[in-house]
Design an enzyme around this catalytic site. Structure first.
Site, PDB file in Angstrom:
ATOM      1  N   GLU A 211     -10.031   9.556  -3.466  1.00 38.82           N
ATOM      2  CA  GLU A 211      -9.278   9.479  -4.834  1.00 38.82           C
ATOM      3  C   GLU A 211     -10.208  10.258  -5.870  1.00 38.82           C
ATOM      4  O   GLU A 211     -11.525   9.986  -6.071  1.00 38.82           O
ATOM      5  CB  GLU A 211      -9.281   7.983  -5.438  1.00 38.82           C
ATOM      6  CG  GLU A 211      -8.571   8.024  -6.874  1.00 38.82           C
ATOM      7  CD  GLU A 211      -8.250   6.797  -7.115  1.00 38.82           C
ATOM      8  OE1 GLU A 211      -6.810   6.228  -6.876  1.00 38.82           O
ATOM      9  OE2 GLU A 211      -8.720   6.146  -8.057  1.00 38.82           O
TER      10      GLU A 211
ATOM     11  N   ASP B 216      -7.243  -2.392  -3.434  1.00 34.47           N
ATOM     12  CA  ASP B 216      -8.136  -1.236  -2.944  1.00 34.47           C
ATOM     13  C   ASP B 216      -7.843  -0.731  -1.525  1.00 34.47           C
ATOM     14  O   ASP B 216      -7.863   0.401  -1.382  1.00 34.47           O
ATOM     15  CB  ASP B 216      -9.620  -1.648  -2.917  1.00 34.47           C
ATOM     16  CG  ASP B 216     -10.065  -2.169  -4.309  1.00 34.47           C
ATOM     17  OD1 ASP B 216     -10.274  -1.389  -5.264  1.00 34.47           O
ATOM     18  OD2 ASP B 216     -10.071  -3.494  -4.295  1.00 34.47           O
TER      19      ASP B 216
ATOM     20  N   ASP C 244     -10.442   4.597  -1.312  1.00 30.01           N
ATOM     21  CA  ASP C 244     -10.374   4.313  -2.919  1.00 30.01           C
ATOM     22  C   ASP C 244     -11.864   4.075  -3.231  1.00 30.01           C
ATOM     23  O   ASP C 244     -12.343   2.684  -3.158  1.00 30.01           O
ATOM     24  CB  ASP C 244      -9.477   3.439  -2.731  1.00 30.01           C
ATOM     25  CG  ASP C 244      -9.183   3.052  -4.264  1.00 30.01           C
ATOM     26  OD1 ASP C 244      -9.306   3.778  -4.983  1.00 30.01           O
ATOM     27  OD2 ASP C 244      -9.203   1.811  -4.609  1.00 30.01           O
TER      28      ASP C 244
END
Length: 185
Positions: free
Chosen positions: A68, A141, A7
């Site tokens: 991501e 996160d 992330d």
């Protein structure tokens, strides 16, 4: 399959490693955050993200890295930092010959919770449940990184097979053992 989910972020870059196969129980192999000081220069921060990710790659030796996909936000500064951290993750994996796949936030949410509009609390709760963890992974996160890895394990193989089939269809008819040369069918 062992997947490192990333992330991306400059202040906190979530990382999580999940092992498993579709239809089988998943296992968390590691979770954490690579942190950089907000007052450091951008080049130094990117170097710290790279060093942190390289350490995770050394320790966990994933088969694939799921990152991501950066999406447009109103805050351009946040988007730029996220995109830069994302590029570092892709570079680290590619340098080692590890395949990289990008997943959108809504794709990850849908894979993990069943809804592409799920909030962070719902994603975190499902990650905890799916990985059979005693407590929710923190910060968010880290939970998001695990969700990325889960998403890829569950959807990535199917997506890759569909892309390969589409490419094969575009390149012309297959010439397998049962095809007839010159056939108009």
């Amino acid at each position: 399959m062992r997947v490192l989910g990333v992330d991306p972020g400059l202040t906190r870059c979530g990382v999580g490693v999940v092992e498993g196969m579709p239809g089988r129980p998943l296992r968390m192999a590691g979770v954490g955050v690579v942190r950089t000081p907000a007052d450091a220069e951008i080049g130094q921060r990117l170097l710290l993200v790279e060093q942190g990710l390289e350490s995770w790659l050394d320790e966990h030796r994933p088969d694939l890295v799921a990152v991501e996909r950066v999406f447009a936000q109103h805050n351009v500064r946040t988007v730029m930092g996220t995109a830069q951290a994302s590029a570092v993750a892709m570079l680290c994996a590619t340098r080692r010959g590890i395949p990289v796949t990008l997943h959108t936030p809504s794709e990850v949410k849908a894979a993990v919770t069943g809804s592409g509009r799920a909030d962070k609390a719902q994603v975190t709760a499902m990650v905890q449940r799916l990985l059979r963890l005693d407590a929710p992974p923190k910060p968010a996160d880290a939970a998001d990184a695990l969700a990325l890895a889960i998403c890829h394990i569950w959807r990535g193989g199917t997506t890759n097979r569909l892309q390969a089939a589409a490419e094969a269809a575009r390149s012309g008819p297959a010439r397998g053992p049962f095809s007839v040369k010159g056939s108009s069918r």
